[in-house]
Design a protein around this motif. Structure first.
Motif, PDB file in Angstrom:
ATOM      1  N   ARG A  31      -0.930   4.210 -10.400  1.00 28.21           N
ATOM      2  CA  ARG A  31      -1.923   5.055  -9.737  1.00 28.21           C
ATOM      3  C   ARG A  31      -2.387   6.205 -10.636  1.00 28.21           C
ATOM      4  NH1 ARG A  31      -3.088   4.776  -4.622  1.00 28.21           N
ATOM      5  NH2 ARG A  31      -3.566   6.979  -4.586  1.00 28.21           N
ATOM      6  N   GLY A  32      -1.718   6.358 -11.760  1.00 23.93           N
ATOM      7  CA  GLY A  32      -2.114   7.424 -12.658  1.00 23.93           C
ATOM      8  C   GLY A  32      -1.747   8.782 -12.116  1.00 23.93           C
ATOM      9  N   ARG A  33      -0.712   8.827 -11.291  1.00 22.71           N
ATOM     10  CA  ARG A  33      -0.350  10.099 -10.667  1.00 22.71           C
ATOM     11  C   ARG A  33       0.515  10.984 -11.558  1.00 22.71           C
ATOM     12  NH1 ARG A  33       1.563   7.862  -4.871  1.00 22.71           N
ATOM     13  NH2 ARG A  33      -0.466   7.308  -4.034  1.00 22.71           N
ATOM     14  N   ARG A  34       1.146  10.345 -12.532  1.00 27.89           N
ATOM     15  CA  ARG A  34       2.077  11.130 -13.346  1.00 27.89           C
ATOM     16  C   ARG A  34       1.297  11.958 -14.355  1.00 27.89           C
ATOM     17  NH1 ARG A  34       7.362   8.938 -16.736  1.00 27.89           N
ATOM     18  NH2 ARG A  34       8.268  10.983 -17.052  1.00 27.89           N
ATOM     19  N   ARG A  35       0.835  13.091 -13.911  1.00 30.16           N
ATOM     20  CA  ARG A  35       0.037  13.971 -14.773  1.00 30.16           C
ATOM     21  C   ARG A  35       0.927  14.856 -15.644  1.00 30.16           C
ATOM     22  NH1 ARG A  35      -4.031  10.789 -13.905  1.00 30.16           N
ATOM     23  NH2 ARG A  35      -5.051  10.997 -11.874  1.00 30.16           N
ATOM     24  N   HIS A  36       2.118  15.185 -15.130  1.00 25.09           N
ATOM     25  CA  HIS A  36       3.010  16.099 -15.842  1.00 25.09           C
ATOM     26  C   HIS A  36       4.415  15.515 -15.824  1.00 25.09           C
ATOM     27  CE1 HIS A  36      -0.304  18.939 -15.566  1.00 25.09           C
ATOM     28  NE2 HIS A  36      -0.332  18.711 -14.250  1.00 25.09           N
ATOM     29  N   VAL A  44       4.908  10.285  -5.294  1.00 24.98           N
ATOM     30  CA  VAL A  44       4.940   8.902  -5.742  1.00 24.98           C
ATOM     31  C   VAL A  44       5.414   7.924  -4.681  1.00 24.98           C
ATOM     32  CG1 VAL A  44       5.256   9.546  -8.148  1.00 24.98           C
ATOM     33  CG2 VAL A  44       7.251   9.178  -6.689  1.00 24.98           C
ATOM     34  N   ASP A  45       5.777   8.407  -3.481  1.00 27.41           N
ATOM     35  CA  ASP A  45       6.202   7.476  -2.438  1.00 27.41           C
ATOM     36  C   ASP A  45       5.025   6.973  -1.618  1.00 27.41           C
ATOM     37  OD1 ASP A  45       5.576   9.744  -1.055  1.00 27.41           O
ATOM     38  OD2 ASP A  45       7.441   9.841   0.103  1.00 27.41           O
ATOM     39  N   CYS A  46       3.824   7.377  -1.992  1.00 25.02           N
ATOM     40  CA  CYS A  46       2.617   6.952  -1.296  1.00 25.02           C
ATOM     41  C   CYS A  46       2.263   5.520  -1.710  1.00 25.02           C
ATOM     42  CB  CYS A  46       1.473   7.894  -1.656  1.00 25.02           C
ATOM     43  SG  CYS A  46      -0.010   7.668  -0.649  1.00 25.02           S
ATOM     44  N   PRO A  47       1.912   4.655  -0.762  1.00 26.88           N
ATOM     45  CA  PRO A  47       1.560   3.272  -1.123  1.00 26.88           C
ATOM     46  C   PRO A  47       0.331   3.202  -2.019  1.00 26.88           C
ATOM     47  CG  PRO A  47       1.006   3.711   1.167  1.00 26.88           C
ATOM     48  CD  PRO A  47       1.807   4.879   0.702  1.00 26.88           C
ATOM     49  N   LEU A  48       0.255   2.171  -2.790  1.00 21.43           N
ATOM     50  CA  LEU A  48      -0.822   1.991  -3.762  1.00 21.43           C
ATOM     51  C   LEU A  48      -2.199   2.044  -3.116  1.00 21.43           C
ATOM     52  CD1 LEU A  48      -1.680   1.208  -6.666  1.00 21.43           C
ATOM     53  CD2 LEU A  48      -1.431  -1.185  -5.979  1.00 21.43           C
ATOM     54  N   GLU A  49      -2.301   1.547  -1.865  1.00 20.68           N
ATOM     55  CA  GLU A  49      -3.600   1.433  -1.205  1.00 20.68           C
ATOM     56  C   GLU A  49      -4.131   2.753  -0.659  1.00 20.68           C
ATOM     57  OE1 GLU A  49      -0.758   0.020  -0.349  1.00 20.68           O
ATOM     58  OE2 GLU A  49      -0.979  -2.091   0.213  1.00 20.68           O
ATOM     59  N   CYS A  50      -3.317   3.799  -0.672  1.00 20.91           N
ATOM     60  CA  CYS A  50      -3.671   5.036   0.024  1.00 20.91           C
ATOM     61  C   CYS A  50      -3.625   6.250  -0.896  1.00 20.91           C
ATOM     62  CB  CYS A  50      -2.719   5.251   1.203  1.00 20.91           C
ATOM     63  SG  CYS A  50      -2.589   3.819   2.307  1.00 20.91           S
ATOM     64  N   ASP A  51      -4.005   7.383  -0.335  1.00 18.93           N
ATOM     65  CA  ASP A  51      -3.910   8.666  -1.028  1.00 18.93           C
ATOM     66  C   ASP A  51      -3.090   9.624  -0.178  1.00 18.93           C
ATOM     67  OD1 ASP A  51      -5.496   8.249  -3.382  1.00 18.93           O
ATOM     68  OD2 ASP A  51      -7.262   8.201  -2.081  1.00 18.93           O
ATOM     69  N   CYS A  52      -2.191  10.347  -0.835  1.00 19.90           N
ATOM     70  CA  CYS A  52      -1.357  11.343  -0.166  1.00 19.90           C
ATOM     71  C   CYS A  52      -1.444  12.642  -0.958  1.00 19.90           C
ATOM     72  CB  CYS A  52       0.093  10.880  -0.081  1.00 19.90           C
ATOM     73  SG  CYS A  52       0.321   9.244   0.644  1.00 19.90           S
ATOM     74  N   PHE A  57       0.633  17.714   2.618  1.00 20.02           N
ATOM     75  CA  PHE A  57       1.913  17.063   2.375  1.00 20.02           C
ATOM     76  C   PHE A  57       2.243  15.972   3.389  1.00 20.02           C
ATOM     77  CE2 PHE A  57       6.567  16.971   3.042  1.00 20.02           C
ATOM     78  CZ  PHE A  57       6.966  16.559   1.792  1.00 20.02           C
ATOM     79  N   THR A  58       1.791  16.123   4.633  1.00 18.57           N
ATOM     80  CA  THR A  58       2.187  15.183   5.687  1.00 18.57           C
ATOM     81  C   THR A  58       1.081  14.193   6.062  1.00 18.57           C
ATOM     82  OG1 THR A  58       1.553  16.796   7.388  1.00 18.57           O
ATOM     83  CG2 THR A  58       3.857  16.801   6.674  1.00 18.57           C
ATOM     84  N   ALA A  59       0.007  14.138   5.280  1.00 19.47           N
ATOM     85  CA  ALA A  59      -1.116  13.249   5.599  1.00 19.47           C
ATOM     86  C   ALA A  59      -1.205  12.087   4.619  1.00 19.47           C
ATOM     87  CB  ALA A  59      -2.416  14.039   5.595  1.00 19.47           C
ATOM     88  N   MET A  60      -1.608  10.920   5.153  1.00 16.15           N
ATOM     89  CA  MET A  60      -1.794   9.730   4.323  1.00 16.15           C
ATOM     90  C   MET A  60      -3.153   9.116   4.669  1.00 16.15           C
ATOM     91  SD  MET A  60       0.809   6.506   3.802  1.00 16.15           S
ATOM     92  CE  MET A  60       0.243   5.267   4.941  1.00 16.15           C
ATOM     93  N   TYR A  61      -4.030   9.032   3.670  1.00 14.69           N
ATOM     94  CA  TYR A  61      -5.405   8.574   3.875  1.00 14.69           C
ATOM     95  C   TYR A  61      -5.577   7.145   3.346  1.00 14.69           C
ATOM     96  CZ  TYR A  61      -6.218  13.527   4.703  1.00 14.69           C
ATOM     97  OH  TYR A  61      -6.156  14.810   5.210  1.00 14.69           O
ATOM     98  N   CYS A  62      -5.816   6.223   4.263  1.00 15.52           N
ATOM     99  CA  CYS A  62      -5.974   4.813   3.900  1.00 15.52           C
ATOM    100  C   CYS A  62      -7.264   4.239   4.473  1.00 15.52           C
ATOM    101  CB  CYS A  62      -4.793   3.995   4.421  1.00 15.52           C
ATOM    102  SG  CYS A  62      -3.164   4.703   4.113  1.00 15.52           S
ATOM    103  N   TYR A  72       3.074   0.529   3.961  1.00 17.41           N
ATOM    104  CA  TYR A  72       4.300   1.309   4.126  1.00 17.41           C
ATOM    105  C   TYR A  72       3.949   2.774   4.375  1.00 17.41           C
ATOM    106  CZ  TYR A  72       8.159   4.194   2.369  1.00 17.41           C
ATOM    107  OH  TYR A  72       9.110   5.153   2.219  1.00 17.41           O
ATOM    108  N   VAL A  73       4.589   3.388   5.378  1.00 21.67           N
ATOM    109  CA  VAL A  73       4.341   4.784   5.710  1.00 21.67           C
ATOM    110  C   VAL A  73       5.598   5.598   5.420  1.00 21.67           C
ATOM    111  CG1 VAL A  73       3.610   6.420   7.481  1.00 21.67           C
ATOM    112  CG2 VAL A  73       2.758   4.062   7.553  1.00 21.67           C
ATOM    113  N   PRO A  74       5.561   6.516   4.450  1.00 22.32           N
ATOM    114  CA  PRO A  74       6.735   7.333   4.116  1.00 22.32           C
ATOM    115  C   PRO A  74       7.208   8.163   5.311  1.00 22.32           C
ATOM    116  CG  PRO A  74       5.066   7.501   2.403  1.00 22.32           C
ATOM    117  CD  PRO A  74       4.428   6.788   3.554  1.00 22.32           C
ATOM    118  N   SER A  75       8.464   8.488   5.347  1.00 18.83           N
ATOM    119  CA  SER A  75       9.061   9.184   6.489  1.00 18.83           C
ATOM    120  C   SER A  75       8.500  10.589   6.686  1.00 18.83           C
ATOM    121  CB  SER A  75      10.579   9.251   6.316  1.00 18.83           C
ATOM    122  OG  SER A  75      10.917   9.916   5.109  1.00 18.83           O
ATOM    123  N   ARG A  76       7.984  11.198   5.633  1.00 20.31           N
ATOM    124  CA  ARG A  76       7.469  12.572   5.742  1.00 20.31           C
ATOM    125  C   ARG A  76       6.087  12.634   6.388  1.00 20.31           C
ATOM    126  NH1 ARG A  76       3.720  13.394   1.530  1.00 20.31           N
ATOM    127  NH2 ARG A  76       3.747  11.708   0.001  1.00 20.31           N
TER     128      ARG A  76
END
Length: 346
Positions: A31-36, A44-52, A57-62, A72-76
């Motif tokens: 996902r190219g999330r590792r910027r630092h 990084v626990d966000c599924p590939l198909e979505c944005d978190c 912190f508690t929202a998942m956009y799919c 997959y929906v993370p517990s947070r």
């Protein structure tokens, strides 16, 4: 040979390093999330198909991802947005890892009732909003959480509501069932003690639902086949302020005298029916819509029982256009009774 050994050693070193990191490291890389170098697990626990986004912190956009299943929906996660996809079913256990969900947004999908597990939502004890409108549902999903306050099931193919569909849902305040094919509800709303809004427009109702909750404030029943209003209808619902019955089959015979003469009522829409007389309404009514009926006379007594300087209606909007009366049918005394009306459409 030395080159092969060297490559193997490098692979082992990389594997060892990865084991110290999150199991979702590869997903983060994709996902190219590792910027630092100081990336965190919550990124990084966000599924590939979505944005978190870390800012929420508690929202998942799919939404709008052409998805055919719930990822997959993370517990947070507390808010999951899955609208505008091609999801046809939801299996039991999909949300078991995220039992703290507060909002589940699934409108504009292709959900089929036969493909939704019986306990998909049952473990979501904190669920507040469930948006399932614009799908292919034929009945209300079973075992809905009692915590829900906003339930949207409009624009589906629901034809029948089972007696226990809303059992125990004492927190439900808004229920939207518009644009289905419901013919009868048989008192299923009786236990909804907190319900203030019920939207059943564009169904196949032949009568007003019975056993409506006492706290109901807004009732929308336009575009049905309702022919009459039961005696004492508004007395049983003392909190009703907005009643919309436009585009039905109401006649004078189907309206008991004084059925709408209730002081709490603010807006009454009876347009596009078959009424020949103006029904008696409360002096507290502010908006009355009677256009496109068959009204043949203007009866001032429908608004004021007496005509004097102290007795007048609070009506502000009165529509009588597309009836069988004209401006000359309005008596001069109307200026006293209807003094707050800006204009009367005839």
């Amino acid at each position: 040979m030395q080159r092969v050994v060297l490559l193997l050693l490098i692979g082992i070193v990389d594997l060892t390093m990865c084991q110290h990191n999150s199991q979702f490291h590869w997903l983060s890389h994709l996902r190219g999330r590792r910027r630092h170098a100081s990336w965190q697990a919550d990124q990084v626990d966000c599924p590939l198909e979505c944005d978190c986004p870390t800012t929420y912190f508690t929202a998942m956009y799919c939404h709008n991802r052409n998805l055919q299943h719930v990822p997959y929906v993370p517990s947070r996660i507390k808010y999951v947005y899955l609208q505008h996809n091609r999801i046809t079913g939801i299996q039991d256990g999909v949300f078991d890892n995220a039992t703290n969900l507060v909002w589940v947004v699934l409108f504009n999908n292709q959900l089929n009732s036969d493909k939704i597990g019986n306990n998909v939502f049952s473990k979501l004890k904190n669920l507040d909003r469930l948006l399932l409108d614009h799908n292919e549902l034929t009945h209300v999903p079973p075992n809905l959480p009692k915590s829900i306050t906003d339930l949207r099931l409009g624009h589906n193919k629901i034809s029948k509501i089972l007696p226990k569909s809303f059992e125990g849902m004492a927190n439900l305040t808004s229920l939207q069932l518009q644009a289905n094919v419901i013919e009868d509800v048989r008192g299923v709303f009786k236990g909804l003690k907190s319900l203030t809004l019920l939207d059943m427009r564009k169904n196949k109702l032949r009568k007003i639902p019975d056993n409506l909750p006492e706290r109901l404030q807004q009732l929308y029943l336009e575009f049905n086949s309702i022919e009459s209003v039961p005696e004492g209808f508004l007395t049983l619902c003392p909190a009703l302020q907005y009643v919309r019955l436009a585009h039905n089959k109401l006649t004078d015979k189907g309206l008991p005298s004084n059925v709408f003469n209730i002081s709490t009522l603010t807006e009454l829409d009876l347009s596009f029916n078959k009424l020949e007389k103006i029904p008696v309404v409360s002096r507290n009514l502010e908006n009355l819509y009677l256009q496109a009926n068959k009204i043949k006379e203007f009866s001032l007594s429908s608004f004021c029982s007496a005509i004097d300087m102290t007795t007048f209606s609070r009506l502000r909007v009165l529509r009588l256009d597309a009836n069988e009366i004209s401006a000359r049918d309005i008596p001069a005394e109307a200026a006293y009774c209807l003094r707050r009306v800006a204009s009367i459409d005839v």
